[in-house]
Design a protein around this motif. Structure first.
Motif: not given
Length: 449
Positions: A174, A214-216, A223, A225
């Protein structure tokens, strides 16, 4: 047939016979190397330690692989320019020789912009995460020369950005961008660069102007953010529509909107600066300790440099206090200069179409002081523990790119009202694609180095 000779006499008359004392001495000499080899092989204190790159990566408390790339087996190196190969295991971005040994750290801040004919990895229509104000291509900017330059450090090599390499590093991790609109600009640049190879899904959105997102990348369980925090510490933002033109900045209180989330983040990029130039009232220890640009408030005028320094140092100290035992990378992007050469609401505010040469544009006092503050803060808080602080030093290379801002093309068809129409210009943020993509080229070497 038996012999009547004494045993000692029999030994002395064989080809390999020696007197007993001399024989025992030779035996002892022969055993010493064997004993030393056994000691080195089986004693854990004496045996040489295996290289860091060969250690097995241990999962963190969040189930992610450790963020320090030197603590795990690294992914295959990405291809560099001209067939060259960069080993991601290099130390802090230093080039790796054919023998695999790392050279001293690369100073990416010292270099020049050189022509580059390759097309960018994305454009104004291929990436859905570009903030409207930075989408210069979609808004009709007629020139494209600003897209075809690359930064060339003088003493080392900066490879072209490899989406595959970054995504491999980001797998099961992340990464968060924290700060003002420049942090958002850089975060969106990275998302667009990565989206050229893998589509991200927006999984969270909150706040005015999408300040928290936030993207995944599901293919990689990766991840990214973006956290809005324009001064890193707690601030009650100005509201000019309500007659409040000053930010109220609390130097002794942290912005928990992002600070409380850092435990679930493996790497963070902090980027602030421009909001410290905005009028502000500064609080510390429950009292007002000064202000900037506040003649109407009858308070002591305070230079914003000291406040910026306090905010950065205190923030890094708090991150170290809370997460000093964690395997995280905290990169701090240095100040990115603006290039206004005219009024913000008139044509020509930043109309240059080529980079400066270094001898054409020196850093101004403000830019130099802001850059120095970040470099000193990172150096002061860098330790030997798992938490790694790094400076993403982009001030000099950004200072030489007056051609990379949206200017009037922060809006579609800005001159529809005529050449003399009042037009807002943006000479602070960067077109996407554009020079800010280079920030993320350096970021890749920083987090993976």
């Amino acid at each position: 047939m038996g012999t009547n000779f004494p045993q000692s006499h029999h030994l002395q008359n064989t080809p390999f016979s020696l007197p007993r004392k001399q024989f025992l001495t030779y035996i002892l000499y022969a055993l010493l190397p064997l004993a030393l080899f056994h000691y080195l092989l089986f004693n854990p204190l004496a045996a040489p330690k295996p290289p860091l790159l060969a250690r097995e990566a241990a999962p963190s408390q969040h189930g992610h692989a450790p963020v320090n790339a030197l603590e795990e087996q690294l992914p295959p190196p990405p291809p560099g320019r001209g067939g060259e190969v960069l080993a991601l295991g290099e130390t802090q971005g230093g080039d790796v020789s054919a023998s695999g040994s790392a050279s001293p750290a690369c100073d990416y801040s010292d270099g020049e912009w050189v022509p580059d004919g390759r097309p960018p990895l994305y454009d104004g229509t291929s990436c859905g995460t570009i903030k409207d104000g930075q989408n210069c291509m979609a808004h009709g900017r007629p020139d494209t020369g600003y897209l075809h330059w690359r930064w060339r450090p003088r003493r080392c090599h900066l490879p072209a950005f490899s989406p595959e390499a970054f995504l491999r590093w980001l797998r099961n991790r992340h990464l968060a961008f924290v700060g003002d609109s420049m942090a958002r600009n850089q975060g969106e640049s990275l998302l667009c660069l990565l989206a050229s190879r893998s589509r991200p899904d927006l999984v969270y959105r909150d706040g005015e102007e999408n300040k928290f997102r936030r993207w995944v990348f599901r293919e990689y369980n990766a991840t990214v953010s973006i956290f809005w925090s324009p001064l890193l510490v707690r601030v009650v933002e100005k509201a000019e529509q309500d007659g409040v033109r000053h930010n109220n900045v609390f130097l002794d209180s942290f912005d928990e909107r992002w600070m409380s989330q850092l435990g679930a983040v493996d790497a963070a990029v902090l980027s602030v600066g421009h909001w410290f130039l905005i009028p502000g009232v500064y609080h510390d220890g429950g009292r007002v300790v000064g202000c900037h640009d506040c003649a109407d408030l009858n308070l002591t005028e305070t230079a914003f440099f000291g406040v910026f320094k306090e905010a950065v140092h205190r923030t890094l100290a708090e991150v170290a206090r809370r997460h000093g035992a964690d395997r995280k990378v905290v990169a701090v992007t240095t100040f990115s200069p603006a290039h206004f050469e005219g009024d913000w609401d008139k044509a020509g505010a930043c109309s240059r179409r080529h980079p400066y040469r270094e001898d054409e544009k020196e850093l101004g006092y403000t830019e130099n002081e802001m850059r120095k503050t970040v470099l000193e803060a990172v150096a002061a808080h860098a330790g030997d523990g798992p938490l790694r602080f790094a400076a993403l030093d982009v001030t000099k290379l950004a200072n030489l790119r007056p051609d990379g801002h949206p200017g009037p093309y922060m809006r579609s068809d800005p001159f529809a009202g005529g050449a003399d129409a009042r037009v807002q210009n943006d000479c602070v943020h960067w077109c996407m694609p554009g020079p800010i993509d280079t920030f993320n080229e350096i970021l890749l070497q920083t987090v993976a180095g």
